[in-house]
Design a protein around this motif. Sequence first.
Motif, PDB file in Angstrom:
ATOM      1  N   GLY A 166       0.781  -1.219   0.000  1.00  0.00           N
ATOM      2  CA  GLY A 166       0.000   0.000   0.000  1.00  0.00           C
ATOM      3  C   GLY A 166       0.816   1.273   0.000  1.00  0.00           C
ATOM      4  O   GLY A 166       0.258   2.370   0.105  1.00  0.00           O
ATOM      5  N   ALA A 167       2.138   1.152  -0.099  1.00  0.00           N
ATOM      6  CA  ALA A 167       2.995   2.338  -0.071  1.00  0.00           C
ATOM      7  C   ALA A 167       2.866   3.138  -1.362  1.00  0.00           C
ATOM      8  O   ALA A 167       2.395   2.630  -2.387  1.00  0.00           O
ATOM      9  N   ASP A 168       3.311   4.375  -1.315  1.00  0.00           N
ATOM     10  CA  ASP A 168       3.321   5.245  -2.490  1.00  0.00           C
ATOM     11  C   ASP A 168       4.405   4.729  -3.436  1.00  0.00           C
ATOM     12  O   ASP A 168       5.593   4.969  -3.230  1.00  0.00           O
ATOM     13  N   ALA A 169       3.991   4.014  -4.465  1.00  0.00           N
ATOM     14  CA  ALA A 169       4.939   3.339  -5.361  1.00  0.00           C
ATOM     15  C   ALA A 169       5.888   4.326  -6.027  1.00  0.00           C
ATOM     16  O   ALA A 169       7.093   4.058  -6.151  1.00  0.00           O
ATOM     17  N   ALA A 170       5.381   5.484  -6.451  1.00  0.00           N
ATOM     18  CA  ALA A 170       6.232   6.456  -7.133  1.00  0.00           C
ATOM     19  C   ALA A 170       7.282   7.014  -6.176  1.00  0.00           C
ATOM     20  O   ALA A 170       8.454   7.183  -6.545  1.00  0.00           O
ATOM     21  N   ALA A 171       6.872   7.294  -4.950  1.00  0.00           N
ATOM     22  CA  ALA A 171       7.813   7.828  -3.969  1.00  0.00           C
ATOM     23  C   ALA A 171       8.894   6.807  -3.652  1.00  0.00           C
ATOM     24  O   ALA A 171      10.079   7.153  -3.556  1.00  0.00           O
ATOM     25  N   TRP A 172       8.509   5.557  -3.490  1.00  0.00           N
ATOM     26  CA  TRP A 172       9.502   4.530  -3.162  1.00  0.00           C
ATOM     27  C   TRP A 172      10.444   4.276  -4.334  1.00  0.00           C
ATOM     28  O   TRP A 172      11.637   4.030  -4.137  1.00  0.00           O
ATOM     29  N   ALA A 173       9.926   4.343  -5.544  1.00  0.00           N
ATOM     30  CA  ALA A 173      10.802   4.188  -6.709  1.00  0.00           C
ATOM     31  C   ALA A 173      11.818   5.322  -6.746  1.00  0.00           C
ATOM     32  O   ALA A 173      13.007   5.103  -7.030  1.00  0.00           O
ATOM     33  N   ALA A 174      11.375   6.536  -6.449  1.00  0.00           N
ATOM     34  CA  ALA A 174      12.292   7.677  -6.422  1.00  0.00           C
ATOM     35  C   ALA A 174      13.313   7.527  -5.304  1.00  0.00           C
ATOM     36  O   ALA A 174      14.498   7.852  -5.476  1.00  0.00           O
ATOM     37  N   ALA A 175      12.870   7.034  -4.146  1.00  0.00           N
ATOM     38  CA  ALA A 175      13.792   6.838  -3.030  1.00  0.00           C
ATOM     39  C   ALA A 175      14.835   5.775  -3.353  1.00  0.00           C
ATOM     40  O   ALA A 175      16.026   5.930  -3.032  1.00  0.00           O
ATOM     41  N   ILE A 176      14.405   4.712  -3.986  1.00  0.00           N
ATOM     42  CA  ILE A 176      15.342   3.646  -4.363  1.00  0.00           C
ATOM     43  C   ILE A 176      16.360   4.179  -5.367  1.00  0.00           C
ATOM     44  O   ILE A 176      17.551   3.833  -5.313  1.00  0.00           O
ATOM     45  N   ASP A 177      15.923   5.049  -6.260  1.00  0.00           N
ATOM     46  CA  ASP A 177      16.862   5.651  -7.211  1.00  0.00           C
ATOM     47  C   ASP A 177      17.920   6.486  -6.491  1.00  0.00           C
ATOM     48  O   ASP A 177      19.071   6.581  -6.940  1.00  0.00           O
ATOM     49  N   VAL A 178      17.544   7.115  -5.371  1.00  0.00           N
ATOM     50  CA  VAL A 178      18.501   7.921  -4.607  1.00  0.00           C
ATOM     51  C   VAL A 178      19.675   7.071  -4.168  1.00  0.00           C
ATOM     52  O   VAL A 178      20.840   7.477  -4.276  1.00  0.00           O
ATOM     53  N   ILE A 179      19.417   5.851  -3.660  1.00  0.00           N
ATOM     54  CA  ILE A 179      20.529   5.036  -3.141  1.00  0.00           C
ATOM     55  C   ILE A 179      21.231   4.232  -4.228  1.00  0.00           C
ATOM     56  O   ILE A 179      22.183   3.507  -3.927  1.00  0.00           O
TER      57      ILE A 179
END
Length: 320
Positions: A166-179
Amino acid sequence: MINRDEAAAVRPMTLAWVRRHLEVGERILGIEALHGGITAEMRRLTIGTRDGGTRDLVLRTYVDPFYVQWAQDWLNREAGALAALAGTDVPAPALVAADPTAAHGEYPSLLMTHLAGRAVLDDEGLETRVPLLARQLVAVHALRPAERPPEYVALTTADTVVVPKGADAAAWAAAIDVIREPAPPWAGRFLHRDFQPGNVLFDVPPSGPAGTRITGVIDWAATSWGPADLDVAHCSTNLALLHGPAWGQRFAEAYEEAGGVLAAAGSERLYWRVRDGLACSEEVEAVARAWREAGRTELTTQAVEERLDAYVTTLLDTLG
């Protein structure tokens, strides 16, 4: 008198090893399991002294095969940290003995002094505790030991992150791109690497939070050399999950108010805080269970996942 059920959990060879490190005339009077830890068994040992009094020691033992594989490194780090902290202004246990390779007992173990106080995970009094936590962490980072601990290791990768349901998929994809990007340049500091409310002991007087003080910082098994941002990020994540996302940002502000220095660029701060938040995604269930055992029964795995999602999204909105 020794609680036989508890004593049975401390294996005979380990008990014999403990006894060899007691003072002449001392004996073990009682053994009590300490709860809240995830990787090791923790026991408080009540020791009878020669003069008829008592004192307490703490025994850390790695029993789970999954964690035993790292126990030698962790116990060597903790023993080294406790030795380095002796005589400093950081209130830490005193090292009594260490058996990192289980040469003298059934499992890798460490024996240390017991500190007064307790971990406080409740919402009440948080406004008082956060500045205390920040000032204590600044003091840790100011230490310059004669021998540096090993450089930090970040185990989480873009491929190991567990996105909550149920997480914000777009936000998590962006966060994963950060690392996915290389770590920013950093200035080395002495790091605890698991500095968070569960590893800080407080004395809270009956009169209320105003007189609260820190009595100890425990669990130095992950001590490392690395950027201050890493420790700040870790405590921020824990505060966000325990008390709400805004407290993660508040801790970082309190750290700087206490004289701590963080990365200058927002993108660099984002990297470290997102990295720690995503690392937490891999162990939410274990963390939530430990907090429930400590009394925060409302912190179900789902509730913690929801707060983690909100915190990661907040980081991207404020620092991205």
